[in-house]
Enzyme design. Sequence first.
Site, PDB file in Angstrom:
ATOM      1  N   LYS A   1      56.852  35.022  44.564  1.00  0.00           N
ATOM      2  CA  LYS A   1      56.067  36.251  44.516  1.00  0.00           C
ATOM      3  C   LYS A   1      54.583  35.903  44.513  1.00  0.00           C
ATOM      4  O   LYS A   1      54.065  35.369  43.538  1.00  0.00           O
ATOM      5  CB  LYS A   1      56.382  37.059  43.258  1.00  0.00           C
ATOM      6  CG  LYS A   1      55.773  38.457  43.334  1.00  0.00           C
ATOM      7  CD  LYS A   1      55.669  39.149  41.996  1.00  0.00           C
ATOM      8  CE  LYS A   1      54.419  38.802  41.258  1.00  0.00           C
ATOM      9  NZ  LYS A   1      53.173  39.188  41.912  1.00  0.00           N
TER      10      LYS A   1
ATOM     11  N   GLY B   1      48.473  30.921  37.191  1.00  0.00           N
ATOM     12  CA  GLY B   1      47.764  32.172  36.920  1.00  0.00           C
ATOM     13  C   GLY B   1      47.064  32.087  35.584  1.00  0.00           C
ATOM     14  O   GLY B   1      46.713  30.991  35.119  1.00  0.00           O
ATOM     15  N   SER B   2      46.890  33.237  34.950  1.00  0.00           N
ATOM     16  CA  SER B   2      46.071  33.252  33.736  1.00  0.00           C
ATOM     17  C   SER B   2      46.877  32.832  32.508  1.00  0.00           C
ATOM     18  O   SER B   2      48.115  32.953  32.465  1.00  0.00           O
ATOM     19  CB  SER B   2      45.489  34.647  33.521  1.00  0.00           C
ATOM     20  OG  SER B   2      46.533  35.553  33.277  1.00  0.00           O
TER      21      SER B   2
ATOM     22  N   THR C   1      48.922  35.825  31.033  1.00  0.00           N
ATOM     23  CA  THR C   1      50.209  36.097  31.693  1.00  0.00           C
ATOM     24  C   THR C   1      51.233  35.023  31.319  1.00  0.00           C
ATOM     25  O   THR C   1      52.418  35.325  31.119  1.00  0.00           O
ATOM     26  CB  THR C   1      50.027  36.156  33.227  1.00  0.00           C
ATOM     27  OG1 THR C   1      49.058  37.144  33.534  1.00  0.00           O
ATOM     28  CG2 THR C   1      51.320  36.488  33.940  1.00  0.00           C
ATOM     29  N   ALA C   2      50.773  33.791  31.203  1.00  0.00           N
ATOM     30  CA  ALA C   2      51.686  32.689  30.848  1.00  0.00           C
ATOM     31  C   ALA C   2      52.339  32.951  29.502  1.00  0.00           C
ATOM     32  O   ALA C   2      53.508  32.607  29.282  1.00  0.00           O
ATOM     33  CB  ALA C   2      50.933  31.369  30.817  1.00  0.00           C
TER      34      ALA C   2
ATOM     35  N   GLU D   1      50.471  26.450  35.250  1.00  0.00           N
ATOM     36  CA  GLU D   1      49.132  25.981  35.653  1.00  0.00           C
ATOM     37  C   GLU D   1      48.172  27.131  35.399  1.00  0.00           C
ATOM     38  O   GLU D   1      48.212  28.145  36.103  1.00  0.00           O
ATOM     39  CB  GLU D   1      49.120  25.625  37.146  1.00  0.00           C
ATOM     40  CG  GLU D   1      49.988  24.437  37.517  1.00  0.00           C
ATOM     41  CD  GLU D   1      49.461  23.132  36.952  1.00  0.00           C
ATOM     42  OE1 GLU D   1      48.274  23.064  36.573  1.00  0.00           O
ATOM     43  OE2 GLU D   1      50.252  22.188  36.881  1.00  0.00           O
TER      44      GLU D   1
ATOM     45  N   CYS E   1      40.285  27.690  39.775  1.00  0.00           N
ATOM     46  CA  CYS E   1      40.502  27.310  38.374  1.00  0.00           C
ATOM     47  C   CYS E   1      39.728  26.048  38.007  1.00  0.00           C
ATOM     48  O   CYS E   1      39.455  25.803  36.843  1.00  0.00           O
ATOM     49  CB  CYS E   1      41.989  27.096  38.140  1.00  0.00           C
ATOM     50  SG  CYS E   1      42.700  25.929  39.309  1.00  0.00           S
TER      51      CYS E   1
ATOM     52  N   GLU F   1      37.008  32.077  30.247  1.00  0.00           N
ATOM     53  CA  GLU F   1      37.027  31.835  31.694  1.00  0.00           C
ATOM     54  C   GLU F   1      36.454  33.068  32.395  1.00  0.00           C
ATOM     55  O   GLU F   1      36.983  34.172  32.237  1.00  0.00           O
ATOM     56  CB  GLU F   1      38.456  31.592  32.163  1.00  0.00           C
ATOM     57  CG  GLU F   1      38.500  31.233  33.641  1.00  0.00           C
ATOM     58  CD  GLU F   1      39.920  31.068  34.168  1.00  0.00           C
ATOM     59  OE1 GLU F   1      40.776  31.903  33.855  1.00  0.00           O
ATOM     60  OE2 GLU F   1      40.153  30.098  34.912  1.00  0.00           O
TER      61      GLU F   1
HETATM   62  P1  NAD Z   1      47.415  36.559  36.724  1.00  0.00           P
HETATM   63  O1  NAD Z   1      47.995  35.794  35.589  1.00  0.00           O
HETATM   64  O2  NAD Z   1      46.918  37.919  36.480  1.00  0.00           O
HETATM   65  O3  NAD Z   1      48.491  36.693  37.904  1.00  0.00           O
HETATM   66  C1  NAD Z   1      49.118  35.571  38.477  1.00  0.00           C
HETATM   67  C2  NAD Z   1      50.460  35.988  39.033  1.00  0.00           C
HETATM   68  O4  NAD Z   1      51.286  36.392  37.961  1.00  0.00           O
HETATM   69  C3  NAD Z   1      50.392  37.166  39.993  1.00  0.00           C
HETATM   70  O5  NAD Z   1      51.331  36.983  41.014  1.00  0.00           O
HETATM   71  C4  NAD Z   1      50.789  38.327  39.103  1.00  0.00           C
HETATM   72  O6  NAD Z   1      51.338  39.416  39.814  1.00  0.00           O
HETATM   73  C5  NAD Z   1      51.823  37.672  38.214  1.00  0.00           C
HETATM   74  N1  NAD Z   1      52.043  38.342  36.924  1.00  0.00           N
HETATM   75  C6  NAD Z   1      51.189  39.109  36.206  1.00  0.00           C
HETATM   76  N2  NAD Z   1      51.782  39.570  35.092  1.00  0.00           N
HETATM   77  C7  NAD Z   1      53.043  39.067  35.095  1.00  0.00           C
HETATM   78  C8  NAD Z   1      54.148  39.175  34.201  1.00  0.00           C
HETATM   79  N3  NAD Z   1      54.081  39.893  33.087  1.00  0.00           N
HETATM   80  N4  NAD Z   1      55.289  38.518  34.504  1.00  0.00           N
HETATM   81  C9  NAD Z   1      55.375  37.774  35.626  1.00  0.00           C
HETATM   82  N5  NAD Z   1      54.374  37.649  36.520  1.00  0.00           N
HETATM   83  C10 NAD Z   1      53.217  38.278  36.248  1.00  0.00           C
HETATM   84  O7  NAD Z   1      46.301  35.606  37.344  1.00  0.00           O
HETATM   85  P2  NAD Z   1      45.319  35.941  38.553  1.00  0.00           P
HETATM   86  O8  NAD Z   1      44.278  36.876  38.034  1.00  0.00           O
HETATM   87  O9  NAD Z   1      46.113  36.292  39.751  1.00  0.00           O
HETATM   88  O10 NAD Z   1      44.677  34.505  38.844  1.00  0.00           O
HETATM   89  C11 NAD Z   1      43.581  34.010  38.185  1.00  0.00           C
HETATM   90  C12 NAD Z   1      43.998  33.033  37.108  1.00  0.00           C
HETATM   91  O11 NAD Z   1      44.768  31.987  37.672  1.00  0.00           O
HETATM   92  C13 NAD Z   1      42.821  32.358  36.465  1.00  0.00           C
HETATM   93  O12 NAD Z   1      43.012  32.281  35.072  1.00  0.00           O
HETATM   94  C14 NAD Z   1      42.821  30.962  37.077  1.00  0.00           C
HETATM   95  O13 NAD Z   1      42.214  29.960  36.306  1.00  0.00           O
HETATM   96  C15 NAD Z   1      44.277  30.722  37.199  1.00  0.00           C
HETATM   97  N6  NAD Z   1      44.545  29.661  38.172  1.00  0.00           N
HETATM   98  C16 NAD Z   1      44.981  28.451  37.727  1.00  0.00           C
HETATM   99  C17 NAD Z   1      45.203  27.416  38.619  1.00  0.00           C
HETATM  100  C18 NAD Z   1      45.692  26.063  38.166  1.00  0.00           C
HETATM  101  O14 NAD Z   1      46.177  25.307  39.003  1.00  0.00           O
HETATM  102  N7  NAD Z   1      45.592  25.725  36.891  1.00  0.00           N
HETATM  103  C19 NAD Z   1      44.984  27.633  39.989  1.00  0.00           C
HETATM  104  C20 NAD Z   1      44.539  28.881  40.411  1.00  0.00           C
HETATM  105  C21 NAD Z   1      44.320  29.899  39.482  1.00  0.00           C
END
Ligand code: NAD
Length: 487
Positions: free
Chosen positions: A178, A231-232, A235-236, A253, A287, A391
């Site tokens: 996704k 992602g963030s 969310t993790a 990540e 990131c 961040e």
């Molecule tokens: P986000 O956490 O909002 O979303 C990431 C993904 O998770 C999206 O596909 C989103 O739809 C999904 N998501 C959101 N809520 C969810 C839930 N409850 N259950 C399952 N999936 C869910 O992050 P974002 O705003 O899309 O991306 C930015 C973040 O990603 C920043 O914090 C950035 O640092 C991080 N990031 C990290 C790396 C790395 O390799 N460490 C790389 C790129 C981005």
Amino acid sequence: MAGPKTLLVLENFINGKFVPCPSYIDSYDPSTGDVYCRVPDSGKEEVEVAVTAARDAFLGWSSKSPQERSQIMNKLADLIEHDLEAFAQAESKDQGKTITFARTVDIPRAAYNFRFFASSVLHHTTECTQMDHMDCMHYTVRTPVGIAGLISPWNLPLYLLTWKIAPAIASGNTVIAKPSEMTSVTAWMMCKLLGRAGIPPGVVNIVFGTGPKAGRAIVSHPDVPLISFTGSTLTAQHIRERSAPHCKKLSLELGGKNPAIIFEDANLDQCIPTTVRSSFANQGEICLCTSRIFVQRSIYNEFLKRFVEEARKWKVGSPSDPTSSMGALISKEHLEKVKNYVKKARAEGARILCGEGVDSLVLPTGNQNGYFMLPTVIAEVKDESCCMQEEIFGPVTCVVLFDTEEEVIKRANGVKYGLAATIWSSDVGRVHRVAKRLQAGLVWTNCWLVRELNLPFGGMKASGIGREGAKESYEFFTEVKTITIKH
Ligand code: NAD
């Protein structure tokens, strides 16, 4: 607003076929503020169908030899490369990044991800030990885990999604992926190539939609034993809670608050343009971007002057203009959030040296409603300020001064994140010393973002759990078993 007839409408890709979804969400062109695309708003039902397809495809795909899977993945890389320009145009429009960045970074790397894992999967070996006094030998075997749930963010859409799909399928898993609901187009385009590359139906299923609905359905599904998420950090946290009852394998990540440490013996001619790039590349939406710059006192004034001059050279403009260094931020809400950090810094007494609220942003007529912002440099900001702790994930960087090595290590480590760090110095001993003590999964010295995909990638502390790389991803996407033979 674009008329309904002009909207691009995406469909889920399940079991080798495009399937419509009962409901859709709008996706915006960040450079104009217009809705231009409709993305399936998938939920439990769509995920259930995808799980069935992935389950049915697993036996056939996992039984193929690594060589067969490798050939298919190389073919997919060929097809992406063949359509590189179309993918780059789409990524730039969908995400707001410059066409130059999409053309030179995102799409070449997406293709390369398949090539890289197509090659590395051919070279893994397993272990064997002897216990002669017991007439025993022991060896390990690795098997694919099953159905992998892959969830990726909006900043490097196809690049990060393929960084997960490639190792998952190379090791024999089937997947439900996704992408972010805000940047789904290039993943949908790639679906059109999967069958042509020879990927059997059900091996790669892409379900589009929001995190709380589609993402959550993947994470909570009992038959998806492994989740790879980028992602963030927030969310993790949800993902960890949802997946805990099922004891899922997790790779996380997450965010960063990455320091650059500039010692007085740094080569500023190299350091300054690179640190401007590390702060503002992809609108600061990487990131790994630098957002806290620690500069040693004796060079602080010179650094600041030259750094601001260099930042002001960055042109913010239409993403499709090849002379733009920065395009638009991902969304209106995100732009507001990033600007708010600058407001807060100003309210706390920090100095804004260039960019937001200081310089004027001139945009082409068609981009007046886009989500643009100038590269912004903040100085005289306290370490405990939210701009130095949280961040921001936008084109904002803070510059502060330091005196000693010991002091700067402590301050650089003084955040909850631990993803990446950069050190600038010509003293080899110091570079090794400091790199070892920084709490970061990646440390670049006298350079930034030079990636060696073979080696572990990932963060410490709130920046994540696990690592990605040739060996690490293989280990994550497989289960290991120890077998003992008495002879
Ligand atoms: P986000 O956490 O909002 O979303 C990431 C993904 O998770 C999206 O596909 C989103 O739809 C999904 N998501 C959101 N809520 C969810 C839930 N409850 N259950 C399952 N999936 C869910 O992050 P974002 O705003 O899309 O991306 C930015 C973040 O990603 C920043 O914090 C950035 O640092 C991080 N990031 C990290 C790396 C790395 O390799 N460490 C790389 C790129 C981005």
